[in-house]
Design an enzyme around this catalytic site. Structure first.
Site, PDB file in Angstrom:
ATOM      1  N   HIS A  28       0.834  -1.207   0.000  1.00  0.00           N
ATOM      2  CA  HIS A  28       0.000   0.000   0.000  1.00  0.00           C
ATOM      3  C   HIS A  28       0.864   1.251   0.000  1.00  0.00           C
ATOM      4  O   HIS A  28       1.969   1.280   0.544  1.00  0.00           O
ATOM      5  CB  HIS A  28      -1.000   0.004   1.152  1.00  0.00           C
ATOM      6  CG  HIS A  28      -0.420  -0.001   2.533  1.00  0.00           C
ATOM      7  ND1 HIS A  28      -0.024   1.147   3.170  1.00  0.00           N
ATOM      8  CD2 HIS A  28      -0.211  -1.011   3.414  1.00  0.00           C
ATOM      9  CE1 HIS A  28       0.412   0.843   4.390  1.00  0.00           C
ATOM     10  NE2 HIS A  28       0.322  -0.458   4.554  1.00  0.00           N
TER      11      HIS A  28
ATOM     12  N   ASP B  85      -0.010   4.391   1.186  1.00  0.00           N
ATOM     13  CA  ASP B  85      -0.211   5.406   2.216  1.00  0.00           C
ATOM     14  C   ASP B  85       0.520   5.079   3.510  1.00  0.00           C
ATOM     15  O   ASP B  85       0.939   3.936   3.744  1.00  0.00           O
ATOM     16  CB  ASP B  85      -1.700   5.594   2.503  1.00  0.00           C
ATOM     17  CG  ASP B  85      -2.354   4.329   3.058  1.00  0.00           C
ATOM     18  OD1 ASP B  85      -2.081   3.246   2.520  1.00  0.00           O
ATOM     19  OD2 ASP B  85      -3.126   4.440   4.038  1.00  0.00           O
TER      20      ASP B  85
ATOM     21  N   ASP C 267       6.279   0.907   6.733  1.00  0.00           N
ATOM     22  CA  ASP C 267       4.917   0.422   6.537  1.00  0.00           C
ATOM     23  C   ASP C 267       4.201   1.398   5.605  1.00  0.00           C
ATOM     24  O   ASP C 267       3.690   2.419   6.057  1.00  0.00           O
ATOM     25  CB  ASP C 267       4.210   0.327   7.888  1.00  0.00           C
ATOM     26  CG  ASP C 267       2.799  -0.191   7.816  1.00  0.00           C
ATOM     27  OD1 ASP C 267       2.420  -0.697   6.748  1.00  0.00           O
ATOM     28  OD2 ASP C 267       2.082  -0.090   8.826  1.00  0.00           O
TER      29      ASP C 267
ATOM     30  N   GLU D  17      -5.004   2.265   2.862  1.00  0.00           N
ATOM     31  CA  GLU D  17      -5.057   1.038   3.639  1.00  0.00           C
ATOM     32  C   GLU D  17      -5.132   1.367   5.119  1.00  0.00           C
ATOM     33  O   GLU D  17      -5.930   0.787   5.863  1.00  0.00           O
ATOM     34  CB  GLU D  17      -3.828   0.174   3.341  1.00  0.00           C
ATOM     35  CG  GLU D  17      -3.871  -1.234   3.910  1.00  0.00           C
ATOM     36  CD  GLU D  17      -3.288  -1.372   5.306  1.00  0.00           C
ATOM     37  OE1 GLU D  17      -3.388  -2.463   5.879  1.00  0.00           O
ATOM     38  OE2 GLU D  17      -2.715  -0.378   5.828  1.00  0.00           O
ATOM     39  N   GLU D  18      -4.316   2.314   5.550  1.00  0.00           N
ATOM     40  CA  GLU D  18      -4.234   2.646   6.972  1.00  0.00           C
ATOM     41  C   GLU D  18      -5.509   3.297   7.491  1.00  0.00           C
ATOM     42  O   GLU D  18      -5.836   3.171   8.669  1.00  0.00           O
ATOM     43  CB  GLU D  18      -3.041   3.579   7.220  1.00  0.00           C
ATOM     44  CG  GLU D  18      -1.676   3.028   6.810  1.00  0.00           C
ATOM     45  CD  GLU D  18      -1.181   1.925   7.731  1.00  0.00           C
ATOM     46  OE1 GLU D  18      -1.956   1.466   8.602  1.00  0.00           O
ATOM     47  OE2 GLU D  18      -0.022   1.511   7.584  1.00  0.00           O
TER      48      GLU D  18
ATOM     49  N   ASP E 270       3.472  -6.610   3.519  1.00  0.00           N
ATOM     50  CA  ASP E 270       3.012  -5.583   4.462  1.00  0.00           C
ATOM     51  C   ASP E 270       3.015  -6.120   5.886  1.00  0.00           C
ATOM     52  O   ASP E 270       2.158  -5.759   6.689  1.00  0.00           O
ATOM     53  CB  ASP E 270       1.594  -5.127   4.060  1.00  0.00           C
ATOM     54  CG  ASP E 270       1.089  -3.977   4.907  1.00  0.00           C
ATOM     55  OD1 ASP E 270       1.910  -3.199   5.427  1.00  0.00           O
ATOM     56  OD2 ASP E 270      -0.141  -3.860   5.068  1.00  0.00           O
TER      57      ASP E 270
ATOM     58  N   HIS F 296       3.890   2.392  13.064  1.00  0.00           N
ATOM     59  CA  HIS F 296       2.910   3.393  13.523  1.00  0.00           C
ATOM     60  C   HIS F 296       3.441   4.182  14.724  1.00  0.00           C
ATOM     61  O   HIS F 296       2.651   4.795  15.448  1.00  0.00           O
ATOM     62  CB  HIS F 296       1.552   2.757  13.881  1.00  0.00           C
ATOM     63  CG  HIS F 296       0.855   2.141  12.711  1.00  0.00           C
ATOM     64  ND1 HIS F 296      -0.445   1.695  12.784  1.00  0.00           N
ATOM     65  CD2 HIS F 296       1.249   1.898  11.446  1.00  0.00           C
ATOM     66  CE1 HIS F 296      -0.813   1.199  11.605  1.00  0.00           C
ATOM     67  NE2 HIS F 296       0.211   1.309  10.779  1.00  0.00           N
TER      68      HIS F 296
END
Length: 381
Positions: A86, A88, A116, A149-150, A173, A354
């Site tokens: 992904h 984003d 990520d 995605e996030e 991922d 994150h």
């Protein structure tokens, strides 16, 4: 069957670092992936590939970004694979400055690293360069780069799957150890529930009112939350409503979620919540509005499917001992699985995602690149 003459490769980590550094510094927080989408489209078109780009960014309320799909025609017979990553990132993801220390790539400390999932994108870029340089025969290959995605898997939810003719999607991922394979991923439903009572003066004539707080409290007291069973959890996240103590509150809202690895249990638990809320509203003479967001379905890869067997064998051939794990997190693979695809994936070597402490272990990255190389180039049926 496995081809004993498999061509092995040397991952060009200098090139990997160059690509990683470049794409990490392209700001692409969810809903603002446009510059990353532009970069990837140009990257593949410059190499002579046709790129399919949709308008998912506009559909979900973002910028001009979109899901991208690229077809790399294969020469090996048998089933093809789609590699997925992904575009984003989460916040804080603006102005990232990657720092390399002893084989570890991290941020300068005030942002995420964006490993990520830009590590997944960089791995795909390196694999394609290696295939081009070595001219090694490989299976039919598709690349799918999703957005948002996030923020809610919204890119995957708005992709036209009629464009993707293969049935195997492999997600780059994952975080953590290199030998872990997903055994099961939880599905999730989110609920927003609003009770409507009747306002009145709380001191003079409370009997003329219907207190929505009391209705909500009664409903919540009837609902099991927490760990429901080994495969199912439920949690209430927020409750709000009310005002002055001399006013009977006429509206209260609360939000909750249910996660389960079983579609039956997911549906059963949601039904218990709905039934409890309807019963409480009826008992108090109130009304209730219930909104259910079927966020994503459970994801349980079939261990006997081609993709799972291929992944297992590639890991073993690379000297890894596969371990199988379950996750209560959600990802694009949940959506892919719900559309009938076989899905699994691996770690790219990222940790503490994150957070501003996020880092990428380049040794794991290199090892997993070799695992995926095997998946693309070995003769396996």
């Amino acid at each position: 069957m496995i081809n004993g003459g498999l061509t092995m490769i040397q991952v060009n980590m200098e090139r990997v670092l160059k690509n990683l550094t470049e794409i990490i510094q392209i700001d692409s927080e969810s809903y603002h992936e446009g510059p990353m989408t532009d970069y990837l489209q140009k990257y593949f078109e410059d190499r002579g590939y046709e790129v399919y780009r949709d308008q998912a960014g506009k559909i979900v309320g973002g910028d001009h970004s979109g899901n991208l799909m690229v077809h790399i025609p294969g020469t090996l017979p048998g089933e093809g694979i789609c590699l997925n990553a992904h575009q984003d990132t989460v916040k804080p993801g603006l102005g990232i400055k990657p720092v390399l220390e002893n084989g570890i790539l991290k941020s300068s400390g005030d942002t995420i690293l964006a490993a990520d999932d830009k590590s997944g994108i960089a791995m795909i870029m390196e694999l394609l360069d290696l295939l081009t340089e070595t001219k090694t025969p490989h299976r039919d290959l598709y690349l799918l780069f999703t957005i948002c995605e996030e923020s809610g898997l919204y890119g995957a939810k708005n992709f036209d799957y009629s464009k993707l003719p293969v049935k195997n999607i492999f997600a780059l991922d994952g975080a953590g150890k290199p030998n872990v394979l997903l055994k099961s991923g939880a599905g999730k439903d989110s609920l927003s529930i609003t009770f409507h009572g009747k306002t009145a003066h709380g001191g003079i004539e409370p009997e003329k009112g219907i207190n929505a707080i009391a209705v909500a409290a009664s409903a919540i007291s009837r609902i099991p939350f927490g760990r429901i069973d080994p495969e199912t959890t439920s949690n209430i996240g927020r409750i709000e409503g009310g005002g002055a103590t001399n006013i009977v509150t006429d509206e209260v809202n609360f939000t909750c979620e249910v996660r389960s690895h079983s579609k039956e249990q997911l549906d059963n638990q949601v039904k218990k919540i709905v039934d409890a809320c309807n019963a409480a509203a009826k008992e108090f003479g109130a009304t209730v509005d219930i909104e259910i967001d079927h966020f994503c379905p459970p994801h349980k890869p079939d261990p006997d499917c081609f993709l799972c067997r291929l992944t297992h064998q590639a890991m073993v051939d690379e000297g890894l001992t596969p371990e199988y794990d379950v996750s209560n997190g959600c990802g694009d693979s949940n959506i892919f699985s719900g559309h009938g695809f076989n899905c699994t994936g691996v770690s790219t070597g990222m940790f503490d995602v994150h957070t501003t402490k996020e880092y990428l272990d380049l040794n794991i990255f290199e090892q997993i690149t070799k695992v995926v190389w095997r998946m693309l180039t070995m003769d396996f049926k």
